[in-house]
Motif scaffolding. Structure first.
Motif, PDB file in Angstrom:
ATOM      1  N   UNK A 102       0.811  -1.202   0.000  1.00  0.00           N
ATOM      2  CA  UNK A 102       0.000   0.000   0.000  1.00  0.00           C
ATOM      3  C   UNK A 102       0.844   1.250   0.000  1.00  0.00           C
ATOM      4  N   UNK A 103       0.179   2.392  -0.013  1.00  0.00           N
ATOM      5  CA  UNK A 103       0.866   3.672  -0.018  1.00  0.00           C
ATOM      6  C   UNK A 103       0.082   4.623   0.872  1.00  0.00           C
ATOM      7  N   UNK A 104       0.798   5.444   1.609  1.00  0.00           N
ATOM      8  CA  UNK A 104       0.153   6.376   2.521  1.00  0.00           C
ATOM      9  C   UNK A 104      -0.182   7.675   1.804  1.00  0.00           C
ATOM     10  N   UNK A 105      -1.294   8.314   2.199  1.00  0.00           N
ATOM     11  CA  UNK A 105      -1.631   9.621   1.663  1.00  0.00           C
ATOM     12  C   UNK A 105      -0.513  10.599   2.008  1.00  0.00           C
ATOM     13  N   UNK A 106      -0.066  11.348   1.007  1.00  0.00           N
ATOM     14  CA  UNK A 106       0.992  12.320   1.226  1.00  0.00           C
ATOM     15  C   UNK A 106       2.397  11.757   1.125  1.00  0.00           C
ATOM     16  N   UNK A 107       2.534  10.480   0.818  1.00  0.00           N
ATOM     17  CA  UNK A 107       3.857   9.869   0.678  1.00  0.00           C
ATOM     18  C   UNK A 107       4.524  10.359  -0.599  1.00  0.00           C
ATOM     19  N   UNK A 108       5.801  10.714  -0.505  1.00  0.00           N
ATOM     20  CA  UNK A 108       6.538  11.190  -1.673  1.00  0.00           C
ATOM     21  C   UNK A 108       6.716  10.055  -2.673  1.00  0.00           C
ATOM     22  N   UNK A 109       6.265  10.277  -3.907  1.00  0.00           N
ATOM     23  CA  UNK A 109       6.330   9.240  -4.934  1.00  0.00           C
ATOM     24  C   UNK A 109       7.289   9.569  -6.070  1.00  0.00           C
ATOM     25  N   UNK A 110       7.479  10.850  -6.358  1.00  0.00           N
ATOM     26  CA  UNK A 110       8.286  11.216  -7.527  1.00  0.00           C
ATOM     27  C   UNK A 110       8.834  12.615  -7.359  1.00  0.00           C
ATOM     28  N   UNK A 111      10.078  12.781  -7.786  1.00  0.00           N
ATOM     29  CA  UNK A 111      10.702  14.109  -7.822  1.00  0.00           C
ATOM     30  C   UNK A 111      11.235  14.327  -9.232  1.00  0.00           C
ATOM     31  N   UNK A 112      10.934  15.458  -9.857  1.00  0.00           N
ATOM     32  CA  UNK A 112      11.403  15.663 -11.235  1.00  0.00           C
ATOM     33  C   UNK A 112      12.920  15.718 -11.310  1.00  0.00           C
ATOM     34  N   UNK A 113      13.463  15.109 -12.349  1.00  0.00           N
ATOM     35  CA  UNK A 113      14.899  15.233 -12.600  1.00  0.00           C
ATOM     36  C   UNK A 113      15.221  16.705 -12.861  1.00  0.00           C
ATOM     37  N   UNK A 114      16.357  17.199 -12.394  1.00  0.00           N
ATOM     38  CA  UNK A 114      16.689  18.619 -12.569  1.00  0.00           C
ATOM     39  C   UNK A 114      16.602  19.071 -14.026  1.00  0.00           C
ATOM     40  N   UNK A 115      17.065  18.217 -14.949  1.00  0.00           N
ATOM     41  CA  UNK A 115      17.040  18.616 -16.354  1.00  0.00           C
ATOM     42  C   UNK A 115      15.609  18.665 -16.901  1.00  0.00           C
TER      43      UNK A 115
END
Length: 673
Positions: free
Chosen positions: A9-22
């Motif tokens: 499962x996954x919690x509400x508000x859990x960090x899933x993705x961060x954009x690559x700087x480029x």
């Protein structure tokens, strides 16, 4: 970059993705920030600062949008906004623009693809920018030859095919006003809309195919035409059957197009004043006819330039798909992809036919970069056990747009587990009323499970408590405190703007109250918790209860009725209907089937309730309004003292059945009762 998620499962508000700087640096919004710094001297460190500036300096922000996208106008505007009031503000007064002209500004290299299009009756094909431009200009020129003038109304009863898009763009190009109904709508639903418009011309197709089954619309066409006395012309598209003859006096679509090409340099787009209508869209309330909402060319143009570039991040070479019908404003937004030079994918048919992975096949074949659907679609994928990322080439896919109803953490997690790990998964929320979004996505921000990334630029969105105070990290009413360009300019048949005022400004004068529950957290992330008013939200499409009542209460067995739509755990929905029967009648299988048949035929399949319950009474307020919102609140577990006041009820005892019903089924067992 995607965070590792446990399979459980996954919690509400859990960090899933961060954009690559480029990726973030190459985004349209990052380039806009750079332009503001170099051209306007506006220093903004990040998206949050950009948003704060966009709602605190309204003139500065929207004039920058105008300049950045080089909006074409016959005359310069005299003011960005004449007065900061809602409703009633005039945007870019003095300007004369045309929305369709901007849709075709990327026609330059005519060989590139504008539309990928597919239906259950046609193979996948492409339409180039050059072919699209030629056909729009030919149809627009022929509409003028038929006597269509700026301000005349043109309506469509056509599927999601290129001909409909061409008709819409040609209509808008000459300053006429467009409106569309999906072909699955019944006659009654179409007439309730189009009779308010008083159209001069109708585009109509002979039918459509869905899930392998053909649906003729020849009889419906006869009825619709007979009940629209203002019609002067009908254009007939034999789409389902190429040999089909029109049941009414009409000219064939092919005849409309059978004319020489009109050179770009000699065609004149009708540039219109700032308050000139572009289209009529419909959003149903709880009483009366559907609201006929009118937008302006300049308002929609500015809003869509911002939305499609900065919040969906489309560029030349991008390919956008969103599963929609022509009766939903998402179809209008799909066409707006052309403003960026991107291609749009038009699909008419079932999302699950001939198999549950069909739309993913389409995404792979069109090299789709932005894929859009509703959370209900994800539930169907999950149920089917699909893993599209393993079975299809989705290497071109950059982002997913989930819209139409609130998304859950599980919805987000499914895309990362089964589609692609490096993926910008976005949820966006807005409305037909603005033909855009209030809260949505930014490609420079991280993605958290179940969370809408941010408030959109130029949208001064707040969560307000019942007493009008702003709240953070608490659920409140979604409100907008400052004007924005794509507000409706008016409703049709709304003398003095009374219905417009009551719809959005009655609760908090001068502040737009949209009718959604929202929570905005301390970092600016947003959560939508469904409707706070009584408009139904079914499979991502809003439905007015009045449409259902008008249909069902014509049955001789039914004295009264009430319907609600309840959001359930896991992002699911349940729409029960409660009926008060006339003496001597009983709710049996035959009556339930007749209710479903009437709603399906007169309205649409989405109007059919999940279950029907017989009750002794329908609760009303003292002012005679059905108590839909209190009943819905009871069904999601709210105690009566918070859901409604007995003192405000016409018959206080009528609510007792619903209180007991909700208490006895607190575990949601009533879904299958």
């Amino acid at each position: 970059m995607t965070q590792t998620m446990e399979a459980g499962g996954v919690r509400e508000g859990e960090l899933l993705w961060t954009p690559r700087p480029e990726y973030a640096a190459a985004s349209n919004v990052a380039k806009f920030v750079d332009w503001l710094r170099s051209e306007k001297g506006v220093e903004l460190a990040d998206y949050n600062e950009l948003h704060r500036w966009s709602v605190s300096d309204i003139e500065g922000f929207w004039s920058s949008i105008w300049a950045y996208f080089d909006v074409q106008s016959d005359t310069p505007y005299t003011s960005v906004i004449d007065r900061k009031v809602m409703p009633g503000a005039r945007w870019f007064d003095g300007s004369r623009v045309n929305y369709a002209e901007h849709l075709l500004r990327h026609e330059g290299d005519g060989r590139k693809t504008a539309f990928h299009h597919l239906s259950e009756t046609r193979e996948l094909a492409q339409m180039s920018w050059g072919e699209l431009g030629d056909k729009v200009r030919i149809v627009a020129t022929q509409l003028r030859a038929l006597g269509i003038r700026p301000g005349d109304r043109i309506v469509s009863y056509m599927p999601n095919v290129p001909e409909t898009a061409i008709a819409a763009m040609a209509t808008i190009a000459i300053g006429a006003v467009w409106s569309s109904a999906a072909p699955e709508f019944g006659v009654k639903t179409v007439i309730e809309r189009f009779s308010q418009i008083e159209p001069k011309l109708l585009f109509v197709a002979d039918g459509y195919r869905f899930a392998g089954k053909d649906f003729s619309r020849e009889q419906e066409t006869q009825e619709i035409v007979s009940r629209l006395p203002t019609l002067e012309h009908v254009v007939w598209l034999p789409y389902l059957n190429p040999e089909a003859k029109s049941p009414v006096k009409a000219r064939p679509w092919s005849e409309l197009l059978d004319h020489p090409a009109v050179p770009r340099e000699s065609f004149r787009f009708e540039r219109v004043p700032c308050d000139h209508p572009i289209w009529v869209v419909f959003s149903s309330g709880t009483t009366g006819l559907p609201k006929a909402i009118v937008h302006s060319h300049v308002g929609v143009l500015l809003e869509h330039l911002k939305l499609m570039h900065f919040h969906i991040n489309l560029k030349p070479g991008s390919v956008m798909f969103f599963y929609t019908t022509t009766g939903w404003m998402m179809w209008n937004l799909l066409l707006a992809a052309l403003l960026t030079g991107a291609s749009a994918v038009l699909y008419d048919g079932s999302p699950m036919h001939p198999g549950p992975d069909f739309l993913w096949q389409l995404a792979a074949r069109t090299r789709c970069t932005s894929f859009g659907a509703s959370p209900t679609f994800v539930q169907m994928m999950e149920k089917a056990g699909l893993r599209p990322g393993e079975s299809h080439d989705l290497s071109a896919l950059e982002g997913v747009l989930v819209s139409g109803s609130p998304s859950t953490p599980e919805t987000f997690a499914w895309f990362y587990r089964h589609v692609k790990q490096d993926l910008w998964v976005t949820s966006q929320s807005g409305g037909t009323e603005i033909c855009s979004g209030f809260v949505g996505a930014a490609p420079t921000l991280p993605v958290y499970a179940g969370e809408i990334q941010t408030r959109m630029l130029g949208m001064d969105v707040r969560a307000l408590s019942d007493d009008g105070k702003e709240v953070i990290d608490e659920v409140g009413e979604l409100c907008v405190k400052s004007p924005f360009p794509s507000m409706p300019i008016y409703f049709l048949k709304d003398e003095g703007g009374k219905r417009y005022q009551e719809s959005y400004f009655e609760v908090f004068p001068g502040i737009w109250r949209h009718g959604d529950f929202i929570k905005i957290n301390s970092r600016g992330g947003c959560y939508i918790y469904g409707r706070s008013d009584s408009t139904l939200n079914r499979f991502g499409v809003r439905i007015g209860t009045a449409e259902i009542y008008r249909c069902v209460e014509q049955l001789p067995e039914i004295a009264d009725s009430l319907v609600v739509c309840v959001e359930l755990p896991g992002g699911k929905f349940f729409m029960p209907m409660f009926v008060k029967l006339n003496p001597g009648s009983q709710l049996d299988g035959k009556l339930e089937s007749e209710i479903a048949r009437r709603l399906r035929n007169d309205c649409s399949p989405r109007h059919v309730p999940d279950r029907v319950y017989a009750v002794e009474a329908i609760p009303y307020t003292l002012t005679g309004k059905k108590m839909e919102v209190p009943v819905r609140k009871l069904l999601v577990g709210m105690p009566l003292e918070k859901a409604a006041s007995r003192d405000a009820m016409m018959n206080p005892a009528a609510i007792d059945w619903y209180v007991k019903f909700a208490q006895e089924s607190a575990d949601y067992s009533w879904r299958v009762a």
